[in-house]
Design a protein around this motif. Structure first.
Motif, mmCIF file in Angstrom:
data_model
loop_
_atom_site.group_PDB
_atom_site.id
_atom_site.type_symbol
_atom_site.label_atom_id
_atom_site.label_comp_id
_atom_site.label_asym_id
_atom_site.label_seq_id
_atom_site.Cartn_x
_atom_site.Cartn_y
_atom_site.Cartn_z
ATOM 1 N N ALA A 14 50.989 34.777 43.858
ATOM 2 C CA ALA A 14 49.860 35.707 43.831
ATOM 3 C C ALA A 14 48.759 35.320 44.795
ATOM 4 N N TYR A 15 47.905 36.283 45.088
ATOM 5 C CA TYR A 15 46.679 36.055 45.851
ATOM 6 C C TYR A 15 45.502 36.617 45.062
ATOM 7 N N LEU A 16 44.418 35.822 45.009
ATOM 8 C CA LEU A 16 43.283 36.160 44.159
ATOM 9 C C LEU A 16 41.961 35.999 44.898
ATOM 10 N N VAL A 17 40.966 36.769 44.441
ATOM 11 C CA VAL A 17 39.588 36.671 44.940
ATOM 12 C C VAL A 17 38.681 36.401 43.743
ATOM 13 N N PRO A 18 37.447 35.958 43.981
ATOM 14 C CA PRO A 18 36.509 35.848 42.865
ATOM 15 C C PRO A 18 36.232 37.234 42.280
ATOM 16 N N LYS A 19 35.918 37.303 41.005
ATOM 17 C CA LYS A 19 35.587 38.594 40.409
ATOM 18 C C LYS A 19 34.335 39.200 41.043
ATOM 19 N N LEU A 66 37.690 28.198 45.856
ATOM 20 C CA LEU A 66 37.208 29.524 45.463
ATOM 21 C C LEU A 66 35.948 29.400 44.610
ATOM 22 N N PHE A 67 35.977 28.452 43.663
ATOM 23 C CA PHE A 67 34.807 28.241 42.799
ATOM 24 C C PHE A 67 33.564 27.893 43.621
ATOM 25 N N ASP A 68 33.758 27.100 44.678
ATOM 26 C CA ASP A 68 32.650 26.594 45.483
ATOM 27 C C ASP A 68 32.230 27.550 46.602
ATOM 28 N N GLY A 69 32.909 28.686 46.697
ATOM 29 C CA GLY A 69 32.577 29.637 47.745
ATOM 30 C C GLY A 69 33.060 29.234 49.118
ATOM 31 N N GLN A 70 34.029 28.308 49.171
ATOM 32 C CA GLN A 70 34.565 27.838 50.444
ATOM 33 C C GLN A 70 35.807 28.610 50.879
ATOM 34 N N ALA A 71 36.246 29.538 50.063
ATOM 35 C CA ALA A 71 37.377 30.409 50.398
ATOM 36 C C ALA A 71 37.091 31.798 49.823
ATOM 37 N N ASP A 72 37.566 32.823 50.537
ATOM 38 C CA ASP A 72 37.391 34.206 50.087
ATOM 39 C C ASP A 72 38.606 34.702 49.311
ATOM 40 N N LEU A 73 39.738 34.067 49.572
ATOM 41 C CA LEU A 73 41.021 34.472 48.996
ATOM 42 C C LEU A 73 41.853 33.213 48.830
ATOM 43 N N ILE A 74 42.590 33.097 47.740
ATOM 44 C CA ILE A 74 43.455 31.927 47.562
ATOM 45 C C ILE A 74 44.859 32.348 47.172
ATOM 46 N N ASN A 75 45.809 31.516 47.539
ATOM 47 C CA ASN A 75 47.153 31.644 46.988
ATOM 48 C C ASN A 75 47.167 30.974 45.627
ATOM 49 N N GLY A 76 47.735 31.648 44.659
ATOM 50 C CA GLY A 76 47.843 31.089 43.310
ATOM 51 C C GLY A 76 49.113 31.589 42.654
ATOM 52 N N SER A 77 49.095 31.653 41.354
ATOM 53 C CA SER A 77 50.240 32.176 40.621
ATOM 54 C C SER A 77 49.764 32.832 39.336
ATOM 55 N N VAL A 78 50.579 33.736 38.849
ATOM 56 C CA VAL A 78 50.258 34.388 37.572
ATOM 57 C C VAL A 78 50.153 33.332 36.481
ATOM 58 N N GLN A 79 51.087 32.387 36.472
ATOM 59 C CA GLN A 79 51.112 31.377 35.425
ATOM 60 C C GLN A 79 49.873 30.489 35.448
ATOM 61 N N ALA A 80 49.448 30.059 36.630
ATOM 62 C CA ALA A 80 48.350 29.103 36.744
ATOM 63 C C ALA A 80 46.981 29.757 36.728
ATOM 64 N N ASN A 81 46.897 31.016 37.183
ATOM 65 C CA ASN A 81 45.582 31.617 37.406
ATOM 66 C C ASN A 81 45.233 32.774 36.468
ATOM 67 N N GLU A 82 46.201 33.241 35.717
ATOM 68 C CA GLU A 82 45.917 34.389 34.840
ATOM 69 C C GLU A 82 44.772 34.108 33.884
ATOM 70 N N GLN A 83 44.676 32.865 33.419
ATOM 71 C CA GLN A 83 43.610 32.512 32.476
ATOM 72 C C GLN A 83 42.224 32.764 33.068
ATOM 73 N N TYR A 84 42.075 32.564 34.380
ATOM 74 C CA TYR A 84 40.783 32.756 35.032
ATOM 75 C C TYR A 84 40.440 34.237 35.192
ATOM 76 N N THR A 85 41.456 35.098 35.174
ATOM 77 C CA THR A 85 41.190 36.531 35.322
ATOM 78 C C THR A 85 40.618 37.125 34.033
ATOM 79 N N ARG A 86 40.656 36.376 32.945
ATOM 80 C CA ARG A 86 40.105 36.868 31.671
ATOM 81 C C ARG A 86 38.627 36.540 31.510
ATOM 82 N N LEU A 87 38.095 35.697 32.388
ATOM 83 C CA LEU A 87 36.705 35.271 32.260
ATOM 84 C C LEU A 87 35.746 36.397 32.645
ATOM 85 N N PRO A 88 34.551 36.414 32.073
ATOM 86 C CA PRO A 88 33.568 37.438 32.440
ATOM 87 C C PRO A 88 33.161 37.300 33.902
ATOM 88 N N ALA A 89 32.745 38.404 34.496
ATOM 89 C CA ALA A 89 32.484 38.445 35.939
ATOM 90 C C ALA A 89 31.395 37.485 36.385
#
Length: 347
Positions: free
Chosen positions: A127-132, A199-222
């Motif tokens: 997967a590829y993800l951006v900050p909310k 991504l957390f530190d604002g040093q990347a606009d987009l990251i490679n990740g995975s559904v398994q590893a990163n799905e938990q972060y997609t549930r967090l409030p914006a």
């Protein structure tokens, strides 16, 4: 069908399975137990998890001990280089040939230097993800931003599975907006935790990740610094469609389908979309006898025909995908040839 007939049919199927397993064990062209080396050093990652499922099924089928050793790619290739008796074999994924295409140390052409065996599963979660909080809502927004001259930083682990989506995205921008592909910039790093931190530190606009590893972060409030949003899954639509309806975590299969082609479109050549399924397969010593290759094909073919392993794989968010050796070799070689064109186009 009444209960008595149903029970009789089940008994006949079970008896046939036992007889088949006994015949396989009696005709086994390998001596004793089996060691499966994997191209990862992690016992918590998807390679180990997937291989353990297959190893357990093989052990039960052949009535032998099958051990999985997480030794890493370099040591695994060396292990099968040394032994051709079929007792030491390897399981890895597309990194086997992507490492070669990207010129990584320790990788050679697996189709020339080894015997590629059967495929057993797909991890559909690349997967590829951006900050909310990102202004980019879709992968098309990322492409358009590059076309408009904005610099997009992408955190990847260079030289393989993590990089192929980045290469494909850069290639798509080059096809659609020649010269603008330079605005997509790789930020080379290591583990998933490292990519997340960028991504957390604002040093990347987009990251490679995975559904398994990163799905938990997609549930967090914006407003949470760690909140992420999927914009692209590289898997084929038909691959995700085979996942269980509940998907992964709190993200359903229907939700995941929003991020695959054609909903998330990254062109490969101007006419078709790029897709990438991370697929797991066996690798053997080049001199291992065709008899042993056929033996493993037969054993695994029967395991998948019985249908139980598929249920276990899907519970762990793997998609069953058995192809015997000859079919797998042609299929994976075609994948390698397609990705070679992409990688060379942006060099």
């Amino acid at each position: 069908m009444n209960i008595m007939k149903s029970g009789l049919l089940a008994a006949l199927v079970a008896t046939a399975g036992i007889a088949s397993s006994q015949a396989l064990a009696e005709d086994m062209p390998i001596g004793g137990n089996v060691r499966i080396v994997i191209g990862s050093k992690s016992t918590g990652g998807d390679t180990y998890q997937n291989t353990s499922i297959v190893a357990k099924a093989l052990a039960e089928k052949l009535d032998i001990n099958v051990k999985v050793d997480a030794v890493g790619a370099s040591a695994a290739f060396k292990a099968i280089d040394r032994l051709s008796d079929g007792n030491t074999i390897m399981v890895f994924h597309d990194q086997s040939y992507l490492g070669f295409l990207y010129g990584r140390k320790g990788y050679s052409n697996p189709f020339a230097d080894y015997t590629v065996g059967p495929t057993v599963a797909i991890n559909p979660g690349n997967a590829y993800l951006v900050p909310k909080s990102s202004p980019y809502q879709t992968i098309e927004d990322i492409i358009q931003a590059c076309a408009d001259g904005k610099r997009i930083r992408v955190a990847i682990q260079p030289g393989g599975v993590s990089e192929i989506g980045f290469s494909a995205l850069k290639n798509a921008i080059k096809i659609r907006y020649p010269g603008k592909e330079a605005n997509l910039v790789a930020v080379n790093t290591g583990s998933q935790a490292d990519k997340n931190q960028l991504l957390f530190d604002g040093q990347a606009d987009l990251i490679n990740g995975s559904v398994q590893a990163n799905e938990q972060y997609t549930r967090l409030p914006a407003d949470d610094q760690k909140a992420m949003r999927f914009v692209w899954l590289t898997a084929r639509k038909q691959t995700i469609e085979q996942a269980n309806p509940e998907g992964m975590g709190e993200t359903s299969r229907e939700d995941l389908l929003k991020y695959v082609s054609p909903n998330a479109s990254v062109t490969q050549d101007g006419s078709k979309d790029f897709t990438f399924d991370k697929e797991f397969f066996f690798l053997y010593n080049k001199d291992m006898s065709p008899e042993i290759v056929a033996f493993y094909d037969k054993a695994l073919g029967e395991i998948f025909a019985e249908g139980k392993i598929q249920e276990t794989q899907k519970k762990s968010f793997f998609i069953p995908n058995f192809k015997p050796s000859s079919e797998a070799q042609a299929y994976l070689k075609d994948k390698m040839d397609q990705y070679k064109v992409i990688i060379e186009s942006i060099r």
